[in-house]
Design an enzyme around this catalytic site. Structure first.
Site, PDB file in Angstrom:
ATOM      1  N   HIS A 566      -6.379   5.705  23.957  1.00 44.79           N
ATOM      2  CA  HIS A 566      -6.618   6.241  22.579  1.00 44.79           C
ATOM      3  C   HIS A 566      -5.287   6.477  22.160  1.00 44.79           C
ATOM      4  O   HIS A 566      -4.155   6.657  22.808  1.00 44.79           O
ATOM      5  CB  HIS A 566      -7.639   7.354  22.357  1.00 44.79           C
ATOM      6  CG  HIS A 566      -7.321   8.573  23.165  1.00 44.79           C
ATOM      7  ND1 HIS A 566      -7.188   8.624  24.487  1.00 44.79           N
ATOM      8  CD2 HIS A 566      -6.565   9.810  22.510  1.00 44.79           C
ATOM      9  CE1 HIS A 566      -6.626   9.944  24.750  1.00 44.79           C
ATOM     10  NE2 HIS A 566      -6.414  10.535  23.591  1.00 44.79           N
ATOM     11  N   ASP A 568      -3.892   9.598  19.058  1.00 43.49           N
ATOM     12  CA  ASP A 568      -4.318  11.087  18.934  1.00 43.49           C
ATOM     13  C   ASP A 568      -4.510  11.233  17.410  1.00 43.49           C
ATOM     14  O   ASP A 568      -5.146  12.248  16.811  1.00 43.49           O
ATOM     15  CB  ASP A 568      -3.064  11.870  19.108  1.00 43.49           C
ATOM     16  CG  ASP A 568      -3.521  12.409  20.607  1.00 43.49           C
ATOM     17  OD1 ASP A 568      -4.602  12.157  21.231  1.00 43.49           O
ATOM     18  OD2 ASP A 568      -2.732  13.025  21.377  1.00 43.49           O
ATOM     19  N   HIS A 636      -2.549   6.393  24.890  1.00 38.42           N
ATOM     20  CA  HIS A 636      -2.566   6.980  26.288  1.00 38.42           C
ATOM     21  C   HIS A 636      -4.047   7.481  26.626  1.00 38.42           C
ATOM     22  O   HIS A 636      -5.010   7.046  25.939  1.00 38.42           O
ATOM     23  CB  HIS A 636      -1.750   8.510  26.076  1.00 38.42           C
ATOM     24  CG  HIS A 636      -2.154   9.406  25.103  1.00 38.42           C
ATOM     25  ND1 HIS A 636      -1.991   9.288  23.894  1.00 38.42           N
ATOM     26  CD2 HIS A 636      -3.079  10.385  25.261  1.00 38.42           C
ATOM     27  CE1 HIS A 636      -2.566  10.266  23.218  1.00 38.42           C
ATOM     28  NE2 HIS A 636      -3.158  10.975  23.994  1.00 38.42           N
ATOM     29  N   ARG A 646      -8.912  19.256  37.653  1.00 36.39           N
ATOM     30  CA  ARG A 646      -7.558  19.140  36.945  1.00 36.39           C
ATOM     31  C   ARG A 646      -7.748  19.994  35.854  1.00 36.39           C
ATOM     32  O   ARG A 646      -8.385  19.605  34.749  1.00 36.39           O
ATOM     33  CB  ARG A 646      -7.617  17.435  36.709  1.00 36.39           C
ATOM     34  CG  ARG A 646      -6.234  17.100  36.004  1.00 36.39           C
ATOM     35  CD  ARG A 646      -6.429  15.853  35.192  1.00 36.39           C
ATOM     36  NE  ARG A 646      -5.203  15.071  34.851  1.00 36.39           N
ATOM     37  CZ  ARG A 646      -4.924  15.151  33.517  1.00 36.39           C
ATOM     38  NH1 ARG A 646      -5.801  16.053  32.687  1.00 36.39           N
ATOM     39  NH2 ARG A 646      -3.948  14.496  32.977  1.00 36.39           N
TER      40      ARG A 646
END
Length: 687
Positions: A566, A568, A636, A646
């Site tokens: 996508h 940002d 990204h 994570r």
């Protein structure tokens, strides 16, 4: 038919009521109520958030009704009657019209607003125009157990922000609730003419052409009225409060801001439920010409045909219809363009011409202008022409827009001083152990870097523990639903406001929340220096976020990702383009992630091209930061986390102070006060 007339009368009565009766407390405005409601939301005072925001909605309706009434009245009354002798004083004509309009507006608004405080916040006004307050309302209502209200508010927000991924997910969550029924999905701001347009289509499908034509004529009138009201609301204050430009440049910037707003009105006025009718007026004429033909009203059919062709002159089907009507006996005199179509096209074409001039030619004028919405520096040239550029020039202009400038032009001595400060910042961080691992030049990519050393192992462990103690499932996306992007991972997060509340309640220490905030500020400061920005970089959203692999759901994940590819600040489309338009967070300029751990499997950060092919990847570990500009040049995503948890601090930044992260500013102030009080207590205990 009677239903439409009744709803129209009700709408007019509502407008008259809201524009003639002062609110009970004229000094308490929707801006004040909105800010208080947001603070209540931050503090999780759900009942206060709900009540204050509803009061803000009421005041906004009153305020916007007065604005429309006064502006319509004063635009009509400000026509200049004085004849000036020659072209040398043509500017006086414009300014006299402006002065007459201003005087009329001051009188009209003061008569109706009473003791209302002067001065408007354009940023909050824009939030109400874009229905952002309904996002807060749906969450506060949900937290209070008011499920029907929450669903309605969420749906109302979505109807003003079609395609908004987060709200679509929220509504999917609500649909799974046992108490939710289909009748709860109501757009509380739905215009009556949109409902009647759909009713007209039903009449058309049943062959009732006379009733269809009657309803569509009223729909046409109400649509143009709503479109005009929307455009009048665009004539508000200039968003750039610290304007230092020459008079004509300042006027032009404000005027262009207004034009862009008016251009967006058509999308708002033609969105019917979850479908857009971008050519609604043309559609109405198309239906009208057939309905009038079927009822034998050839004169009105001819006018509808000619009006349609006035808006769409190259439409072969309608040209064929016109020839058919003439051959079947329609008189040539019937084909006259209706007055509203002439006015509509004149406005549409002139608006498009001015916006084209802004987009292509204004970027080549021999003065540097910084537009706060677009952030574009325009370059020096003597070539100033109206009209479209050639293909090569247009490509260059478009490319220059992608290369967003990072502030207004500087004097040479100011630029030199800024560069020295930024070099000192780089050296200071280097001394602390921060080191750039790769740069954009080394990787032949645009505005990105990877750096390590922003946090020690001990600091990372503290923040991972903070996440363990305080993150909330689904936080930052949709309420109480942890499966945001994949059913194979749980998503949880914490904002600065939540961190402060946990510290206030004694669930975590203020020191660890301060660490969360301080490391983010260090990343921001480093980015400012690395990217050589000419203006301050503002936080727009900060999120301590963890993704946890769900045991038993890791088999056969295929192409499943923790976060799909996508952009940002733009919407990635199937053709590979990334549209910088709502509902994307278009104000975002830069992004960064500070990683806190590496004791998990998968979860690599990846950069990709427009075809979603991975072109680079980053392995997270403690203290590593990946930072990049937020546009289509840096698409990204995150690979699937297949085992473990994570955690990272995700940060988004803007060059526009109007989008500064208020929640973070408040949290920083409150945490600083808590730490100062702790130090005071420690000093007193030592005495």
């Amino acid at each position: 038919m009677r239903a439409l007339l009744a709803t129209t009368c009700c709408a007019l009565l509502l407008l008259l009521r809201t524009t003639t009766a002062l609110p009970d407390e004229p000094r308490i405005t929707y801006e004040m109520l909105y800010e208080q409601a947001v603070q209540a939301y931050t503090d999780e005072r759900w009942a206060e958030c709900h009540g204050l925001m509803l009061r803000a909605v009421d005041d906004w309706q009153y305020f916007s009704g007065v604005q429309v009434l006064c502006r319509r009245k004063c635009n009509a009354a400000a026509d200049v009657g004085v004849e000036y002798p020659n072209d040398d004083v043509d500017n006086f004509r414009f300014f006299e019209h402006a002065l007459r309009n201003a005087y009329c507006l001051l009188r009209c608004e003061r008569q109706r607003f009473g003791g209302r405080p002067e001065g408007l916040d354009p940023a909050i006004m824009k939030k109400f125009q874009e229905r952002e307050h309904y996002d807060y309302l749906q969450i506060c209502a949900f937290k209070l157990g008011k499920i029907a209200e929450a669903v309605s508010y969420a749906y109302t927000f979505l109807m003003g922000n079609l395609g908004h991924d987060v709200m679509i997910s929220n509504l999917q969550f609500y649909r799974s609730h046992a108490d939710v029924t289909p009748d709860m999905f109501v757009d509380t701001l739905m215009d009556e003419y949109k409902k009647e347009f759909l009713n007209a289509l039903e009449h058309y499908d049943t062959g009732n052409y006379e009733l269809t034509a009657s309803v569509l004529e009223l729909v046409l009138t109400e649509y143009l009225q709503a479109l005009g009201d929307c455009r009048l609301l665009c004539e508000g204050p200039y968003a750039e409060r610290n304007d230092k430009y020459d008079m004509y440049i300042a006027i032009s910037n404000h005027f262009l801001q207004t034009l862009r707003c008016k251009d967006a009105c058509n999308a708002r006025a033609t969105a019917v439920y979850d479908k857009l009718y971008p050519e609604l007026l043309s559609n109405i004429y198309h239906y009208l010409q057939y309905c009038y033909f079927k009822t034998g009203d050839h004169r009105n059919a001819g006018a509808a045909v000619e009006s349609y062709l006035h808006l769409n002159p190259d439409d072969a089907d309608m040209q064929f219809n016109k020839e058919f009507y003439v051959q079947t006996g329609a008189d040539e005199s019937y084909f006259v363009v209706r007055p509203e179509a002439v006015k509509f096209r004149r406005f549409r074409d002139h608006l498009a011409r001015l916006l084209d001039y802004d987009e292509y030619t204004f970027s080549n004028i021999a003065v540097t202008i910084y537009d706060s919405d677009l952030g574009i520096d325009v370059s020096d040239t003597d070539d100033i022409t109206w009209g479209a550029l050639g293909a090569d020039d247009a490509a260059v202009a478009a490319d220059e827009q992608v290369k967003r400038a990072d502030g207004p032009e500087e004097a040479p001595e100011e630029a030199a001083a800024r560069r020295r400060r930024q070099e000192e910042t780089q050296r200071d961080y280097g001394a602390r152990g921060v080191h750039v691992e790769f740069t954009e030049k080394e990787n032949n990519v645009s505005k990105r870097f990877l750096a390590g050393g922003f946090a020690s192992e001990a600091e990372c462990r503290q923040l991972v523990q903070l996440a363990e103690d305080g993150v909330q499932l689904g936080d930052g996306y949709r309420p109480d639903d942890p499966y945001i992007h994949s059913q194979s991972e749980q998503f949880a997060g914490m904002t600065p406001g939540r961190g402060y509340r946990l510290a206030r309640d004694g669930a975590v220490t203020p020191e660890v929340v301060n660490l969360f905030l301080r490391l983010g500020e260090q990343v921001r400061e480093f980015m400012e220096s690395y990217f050589a920005l000419r203006t301050r970089l503002y936080f727009t959203y900060t999120h301590l976020v963890c993704r946890t692999a769900v045991a038993g759901r890791q088999y056969d994940r295929g192409d499943d990702m923790s976060h799909p590819i996508h952009g940002d600040n733009c919407i990635l489309k199937s053709d590979g383009s990334c549209a910088k338009e709502p509902p994307a967070y278009t104000w975002r300029d830069y992004s960064a992630l500070l990683y806190l751990n590496d004791d998990f499997e998968g979860g690599d950060f990846v950069f990709a091209d427009s075809r979603k092919h991975v072109i680079a990847q980053v392995k997270p570990h403690c203290g590593r930061v990946v930072s990049f500009s937020s546009g289509e040049e840096n698409l990204h995503g995150v690979r699937a986390v297949t085992d473990g948890r994570r955690c990272a601090i995700a940060m988004w930044f803007t060059l526009d102070p109007r989008h500064d992260e208020i929640e973070r500013v408040e949290a920083e102030r409150e945490i600083a006060s808590m730490l100062e009080l702790a130090r005071e207590n420690e000093r007193h205990s030592e005495l």
